[in-house]
Design an enzyme around this catalytic site. Structure first.
Site, PDB file in Angstrom:
ATOM      1  N   LYS A 154       0.819  -1.219   0.000  1.00 25.11           N
ATOM      2  CA  LYS A 154       0.000   0.000   0.000  1.00 25.11           C
ATOM      3  C   LYS A 154       0.849   1.264   0.000  1.00 25.11           C
ATOM      4  CE  LYS A 154      -4.281  -1.993   1.633  1.00 25.11           C
ATOM      5  NZ  LYS A 154      -3.929  -3.439   1.681  1.00 25.11           N
TER       6      LYS A 154
HETATM    7  C1  LIG Z   1      -4.527  -4.469   1.001  1.00 24.08           C
HETATM    8  C2  LIG Z   1      -3.773  -5.733   0.900  1.00 24.08           C
HETATM    9  C3  LIG Z   1      -4.136  -6.717  -0.049  1.00 24.08           C
HETATM   10  C4  LIG Z   1      -5.346  -6.599  -0.946  1.00 24.08           C
HETATM   11  O1  LIG Z   1      -5.226  -5.571  -1.910  1.00 24.08           O
HETATM   12  P1  LIG Z   1      -6.501  -5.088  -2.746  1.00 24.08           P
HETATM   13  O2  LIG Z   1      -6.018  -3.953  -3.576  1.00 24.08           O
HETATM   14  O3  LIG Z   1      -7.513  -4.662  -1.715  1.00 24.08           O
HETATM   15  O4  LIG Z   1      -6.989  -6.233  -3.539  1.00 24.08           O
HETATM   16  C5  LIG Z   1      -3.346  -7.855  -0.126  1.00 24.08           C
HETATM   17  N1  LIG Z   1      -2.268  -8.024   0.689  1.00 24.08           N
HETATM   18  C6  LIG Z   1      -1.915  -7.104   1.599  1.00 24.08           C
HETATM   19  C7  LIG Z   1      -0.732  -7.372   2.468  1.00 24.08           C
HETATM   20  C8  LIG Z   1      -2.635  -5.922   1.734  1.00 24.08           C
HETATM   21  O5  LIG Z   1      -2.261  -5.008   2.645  1.00 24.08           O
END
Ligand SMILES: *Cc1c(COP(=O)(O)O)cnc(C)c1O
Length: 469
Positions: free
Chosen positions: A112
């Site tokens: 993120k």
């Molecule tokens: C947010 C997150 C996801 C999922 O991502 P999306 O964009 O919501 O599909 C997967 N793995 C981790 C570690 C995350 O923080």
């Protein structure tokens, strides 16, 4: 570039307004009226670009001239200075034609950071031009809150308030948020669960009067268009390193809100030869059911070993639906209304179009833990539980062994010590310096009851006063 709502009833906006808007007024999500396309020779000419220079090429067409080239380049390159790996997004080989793309070298050790480091700087740039201050309000059960705080802590014109459920996030996760002691950062521990936090966010967005004149709330959750756009870049980066555009590449993506994998879908629409996109879900498998058996019904949320994918509703899927219906907002609005009432069904033709690109799999907790153990024991490489779900799905759903397959490594295993201990008793992932240091730092947060008026009073009392240029 103009942006329209997936439900067809909201005013068109430019890039900057779409970034500030979050949800459209008709309940839909903003999408560009057209997807920019690149030729194979254009893509090939980017092979030697650094990560930020490549990202600039990918992002710029979506901005459509609203931001000066030099400014856009500057915020992009600044966004990745806090990453600890020189490649920003390194590829690591884990099997025959099989790779992981490590997206966890940013400040909060999860993917993120790629989008939120950029979004914070982008907001600041837009707001300085407009001499405006905004309030970012969000709720987190883990990764999003800390990445948002790290993205916004240096913003001159953003106050950020992040709620987490009191005593229900891990120590590391809480400290990643509460040890950021900037003047514009406010952590609130709500005496309730994550749903209570989210309800407070939704109620606040629907009536923003408590902020006073000239302030608005901005959402930095995964529906924010700038987050999607930022994520497209690493699909290009990885593919170029594996021989694209002369050669096709496939991806397996641990998926929750469909943000990360939707960025891969866009990369494909833009001309990147992506053969297969694998949607990897945990036991909260609405996307897998939708694609494999046209069952998009809501089910109760189950806590899994991959908590950042524990979702009931996958928001960005609506953006794919819009595309599958050739931009017919009324058709999407009808599907979403059906879904609100409990269940929606895709037409055979829409489903066939989705299945041409996507495959999917559900990976149960035991399978994810077994995958972590298997890969560690055979190669010494430690996966986090989210990434393990992506690797497991890739190994069952891969269509073509000739095509390199990249699994998105979305978090560092050190963020999920309980899962590591279960999968591999006695194995210690080793604490990165960043995490060790966290344990020593001072924390600051406010505990509040789950009460809207009390929350609003707290926010109003802590807003910084003036916009800065
Ligand atoms: C947010 C997150 C996801 C999922 O991502 P999306 O964009 O919501 O599909 C997967 N793995 C981790 C570690 C995350 O923080």
């Amino acid at each position: 570039m103009r942006y329209v709502s997936t439900r067809g009833q909201a005013p068109e906006l430019g890039f900057e307004d779409a970034v500030l808007a979050g949800l459209a007024s008709d309940g839909g999500l903003y999408v560009p009226v057209e997807i920019p396309e690149f030729t194979a020779s254009q893509i090939a000419s980017w092979r030697h670009l650094s990560y930020p220079d490549l990202m600039f090429e990918v992002v710029q067409p979506f901005v459509g001239g609203e931001i000066a080239e030099a400014d856009l380049r500057a915020i992009i390159s600044d966004s990745y200075t806090g990453f600890t790996h020189p490649d920003i997004a390194p590829l690591v080989k884990i099997g025959e034609g099989e790779w992981v793309l490590e997206l966890f070298h940013g400040p909060t050790l999860a993917f993120k950071d790629f989008a939120l480091q950029f979004l914070g700087r982008l907001l600041d740039l837009i707001l300085a031009k407009r001499q405006q201050r905004v309030v970012v309000l969000g709720a987190t059960s883990g990764d999003t809150g800390s990445a948002a705080i790290e993205g916004c802590r240096h913003c001159a014109n953003v106050d950020i308030f992040i709620m987490h459920p009191h005593q229900r996030v891990s120590d590391v996760q809480r400290r990643q948020m509460t040890t950021v002691l900037a003047d514009n950062v406010f952590n609130i521990a709500i005496e309730g669960n994550f749903d209570d936090c989210q309800t407070l966010v939704k109620q606040s967005f629907s009536d923003q009067g408590f902020l006073g004149e000239g302030r608005q709330l901005v959402a930095v959750n995964s529906i924010n268009w700038a987050r999607i756009v930022a994520q497209i870049a690493y699909y290009f980066y990885a593919s170029l390193r594996l021989g694209a555009p002369q050669r096709a590449v496939s991806f397996s993506v641990p998926t929750g809100n469909f943000g990360d994998i939707y960025a891969g879908y866009l990369a494909r629409r833009m001309g990147l030869p992506i053969e297969q996109l694998i949607i990897a879900t945990n036991c909260n498998d609405i996307l897998h059911r939708s694609l494999s058996s046209n069952d998009h019904g809501k089910r109760d949320l189950v806590a899994s070993v991959a908590p950042s994918m524990d979702i009931m509703v996958s928001s960005n899927y609506e953006r794919l639906l819009f595309d599958l219906h050739d931009g017919d907002g009324a058709a999407v609005a009808k599907l979403m209304a059906d879904f609100e009432r409990g269940e929606m069904r895709l037409s055979e033709s829409a489903l066939a179009r989705a299945r041409a690109v996507f495959d999917s799999d559900r990976v149960a907790d035991e399978q994810a833990l077994a995958m972590m153990a298997e890969l560690y024991n055979s190669t010494g490489y430690l996966l986090d539980p989210h990434t393990a779900i992506g690797v497991a799905a890739a190994r069952t759903r891969r269509r073509n062994l000739e095509t390199p397959l990249v699994c998105m490594a979305t978090a560092h295993p050190v963020k999920f010590p309980d899962a590591v201990a279960k999968a591999l008793p006695g194995v210690n992932p080793g604490l990165p310096a960043r995490v060790r240091e966290l344990m020593q730092r001072q924390e600051r947060y406010q505990v509040l009851p789950k009460d809207l008026a009390g929350l609003h009073a707290y926010i109003a009392a802590h807003l910084q006063k003036k916009s800065k240029q």
